[in-house]
Motif scaffolding. Structure first.
Motif, short mmCIF file in Angstrom:
data_model
loop_
_atom_site.label_atom_id
_atom_site.label_comp_id
_atom_site.label_asym_id
_atom_site.label_seq_id
_atom_site.Cartn_x
_atom_site.Cartn_y
_atom_site.Cartn_z
N THR A 182 29.07 -34.10 -49.54
CA THR A 182 28.24 -35.00 -50.34
C THR A 182 27.48 -35.96 -49.44
O THR A 182 26.34 -36.34 -49.74
CB THR A 182 29.10 -35.79 -51.34
OG1 THR A 182 30.22 -36.36 -50.66
CG2 THR A 182 29.61 -34.89 -52.44
N LYS A 183 28.10 -36.33 -48.32
CA LYS A 183 27.41 -37.19 -47.35
C LYS A 183 26.24 -36.43 -46.73
O LYS A 183 25.13 -36.96 -46.63
CB LYS A 183 28.37 -37.65 -46.27
CG LYS A 183 27.70 -38.49 -45.17
CD LYS A 183 28.68 -38.85 -44.08
CE LYS A 183 28.00 -39.72 -43.00
NZ LYS A 183 26.86 -39.05 -42.37
N LYS A 186 23.55 -36.11 -49.28
CA LYS A 186 22.84 -37.37 -49.45
C LYS A 186 21.92 -37.62 -48.26
O LYS A 186 20.77 -38.03 -48.42
CB LYS A 186 23.84 -38.52 -49.60
CG LYS A 186 23.20 -39.88 -49.89
CD LYS A 186 24.26 -40.93 -50.12
CE LYS A 186 23.63 -42.25 -50.54
NZ LYS A 186 22.67 -42.78 -49.55
N ASP A 190 18.06 -37.96 -48.73
CA ASP A 190 17.53 -39.28 -48.39
C ASP A 190 16.44 -39.13 -47.33
O ASP A 190 15.39 -39.79 -47.40
CB ASP A 190 18.64 -40.19 -47.85
CG ASP A 190 19.48 -40.79 -48.96
OD1 ASP A 190 19.09 -40.64 -50.14
OD2 ASP A 190 20.53 -41.39 -48.66
N ASN A 201 17.09 -34.52 -56.39
CA ASN A 201 18.47 -35.01 -56.43
C ASN A 201 19.34 -34.12 -57.31
O ASN A 201 19.81 -34.52 -58.36
CB ASN A 201 18.49 -36.44 -56.95
CG ASN A 201 19.88 -37.04 -56.88
OD1 ASN A 201 20.68 -36.66 -56.03
ND2 ASN A 201 20.18 -37.97 -57.78
#
Length: 246
Positions: A182-183, A186, A190, A201
């Protein structure tokens, strides 16, 4: 007297027809199940309806166990091109752009983590499949016997998908968190969203959950086809007894 005789004869005939048509549903279905195998050239000597249903259940259990064992192992998804979880279609341009910007490792880490999550979740599938198989009815069995080479897989998909989704989603979400996916996800979006007017997203956990389920059903279907067509895949007495008769 003649009229009385005709009346009594009519009553007897009506009673016989009524008795014949008033078998229980299960009894009729079981007879029909036996007859399906009777159509094969090899015959069905000694094969009961209970055998047929038991054979179908065994085929589903064996197929689902082999599939989940395969996919829950290390690299079960990651090194299998047929089921490997890749970026969602709508993110392909994101992936290409990030690789062009020299961030290929970030993308690769995210893909690895998605596949590890799918492998982790697959461990919980087998008991869900077994529970669904135990609930199989004679009518379910008839539909499978009359269906295509992956009819049993279709039965599992229909009867287990909601439960699999409920079981997989938290496991995958936790695994994605644990492996850092998930990091990575992201970070990827991002970064990409800084260069676009149309931010992306997607829900990573739901996407991987769907792909994990697709992968398992892919191999359950392959196992089912093997059992139906390859005698070497019939690893138990009941599988040999039922499917050798087809």
């Amino acid at each position: 007297m003649r009229k009385l005789y005709i009346t009594l004869l009519s009553i007897c005939l009506f009673s016989a027809v009524f008795a014949q048509n008033s078998d229980s549903n299960n009894g009729s279905l079981l007879k029909k199940a036996s007859g399906l195998f009777g159509k094969s050239a090899s015959g069905t000597s000694g094969l009961s309806s209970d055998d047929i249903i038991a054979g179908l259940k065994e085929a589903l259990i064996v197929g689902s166990k082999n599939s989940t064992d395969k996919l829950s192992a290390a690299d079960g998804f990651f090194k299998d091109a047929a089921v490997k979880v890749l970026m969602p279609e709508e993110a392909k341009k994101v992936e290409q752009k990030l690789r062009q910007l020299g961030m290929g490792q970030l993308v690769d880490d995210a893909i690895l983590s998605m596949n590890r999550a799918a492998e982790d979740a697959s461990k919980s599938a087998a008991p869900i499949f077994v529970n669904a198989v135990k609930k199989m009815t004679v009518q379910d069995g008839l539909s499978i016997l009359n269906g295509a080479d992956t009819a049993a897989t279709g039965y599992l998909r229909k009867t287990t998908s909601p439960e699999l989704m409920a079981a997989f989603h938290p496991v995958i979400d936790s695994a994605l968190q644990k492996t850092g996916a998930t990091k990575y996800w992201k970070d990827i979006f991002d970064t990409y969203n800084k260069f676009t007017l149309k931010p992306i997203n997607p829900d990573l956990s739901s996407f991987v959950t769907g792909k994990a389920m697709d992968g398992i059903f892919h191999y359950v279907a392959e196992e089912e086809k093997k059992i139906r067509t390859n005698p070497a895949a019939r690893v138990s007495d009941i599988l040999q007894k039922v499917f050798n008769k087809r």
